[in-house]
Design an enzyme around this catalytic site. Sequence first.
Site, mmCIF file in Angstrom:
data_model
loop_
_atom_site.group_PDB
_atom_site.id
_atom_site.type_symbol
_atom_site.label_atom_id
_atom_site.label_comp_id
_atom_site.label_asym_id
_atom_site.label_seq_id
_atom_site.Cartn_x
_atom_site.Cartn_y
_atom_site.Cartn_z
ATOM 1 C CG HIS A 20 6.500 59.404 78.559
ATOM 2 N ND1 HIS A 20 7.205 59.540 79.714
ATOM 3 C CD2 HIS A 20 6.816 58.170 78.079
ATOM 4 C CE1 HIS A 20 7.926 58.454 79.935
ATOM 5 N NE2 HIS A 20 7.702 57.604 78.954
ATOM 6 C CG ASP A 28 -12.295 41.533 70.780
ATOM 7 O OD1 ASP A 28 -13.152 42.153 71.444
ATOM 8 O OD2 ASP A 28 -11.767 40.486 71.198
ATOM 9 C CG HIS A 97 -10.436 38.595 79.134
ATOM 10 N ND1 HIS A 97 -9.950 39.402 78.127
ATOM 11 C CD2 HIS A 97 -11.782 38.676 79.043
ATOM 12 C CE1 HIS A 97 -10.945 39.944 77.469
ATOM 13 N NE2 HIS A 97 -12.080 39.509 77.999
ATOM 14 C CE1 TYR A 119 -10.533 35.991 76.640
ATOM 15 C CE2 TYR A 119 -10.231 34.090 75.210
ATOM 16 C CZ TYR A 119 -10.782 34.673 76.346
ATOM 17 O OH TYR A 119 -11.575 33.929 77.187
ATOM 18 C CG ASN A 121 -9.447 42.714 73.280
ATOM 19 O OD1 ASN A 121 -10.153 43.377 72.548
ATOM 20 N ND2 ASN A 121 -9.848 41.553 73.788
#
Length: 130
Positions: A20, A28, A97, A119, A121
Amino acid sequence: MKRTGIAHAELSRQIALLGHTDRIVVADMGLPLPRSLPVVDLALVPGTVGFTPVLDALLDEIVVQGHVMAIESLGGTAGAWLDARDTRLGERQLLSHEEFKAELPHATFAVRTGEATPYANVILECGVPF
């Protein structure tokens, strides 16, 4: 031998060790991953293995209570894919980012895909099935 699900031995092992609130990065090809972060590398050539098949396979195997993505990914393919699957991804956190990359060292492991879309990801936060 496993009957269904992820057949990649190392990825299956990493998934089995999750608890958990552990975090998984699905990355990428270009995301700079910390050298200290365990990486299951699925990239073969650009586009193979792609972001969406990897994320679909992971979501079939794990419980996700939340996800983190970069604001820059919202207009791209990954952002549209993530929007379509919001019910399996739990609560969303948006970061720049640069802020997203600062979160990478806190992950349990990363899966590097062959995705060549900017991007593409996401960080998945594990939940529990009960």
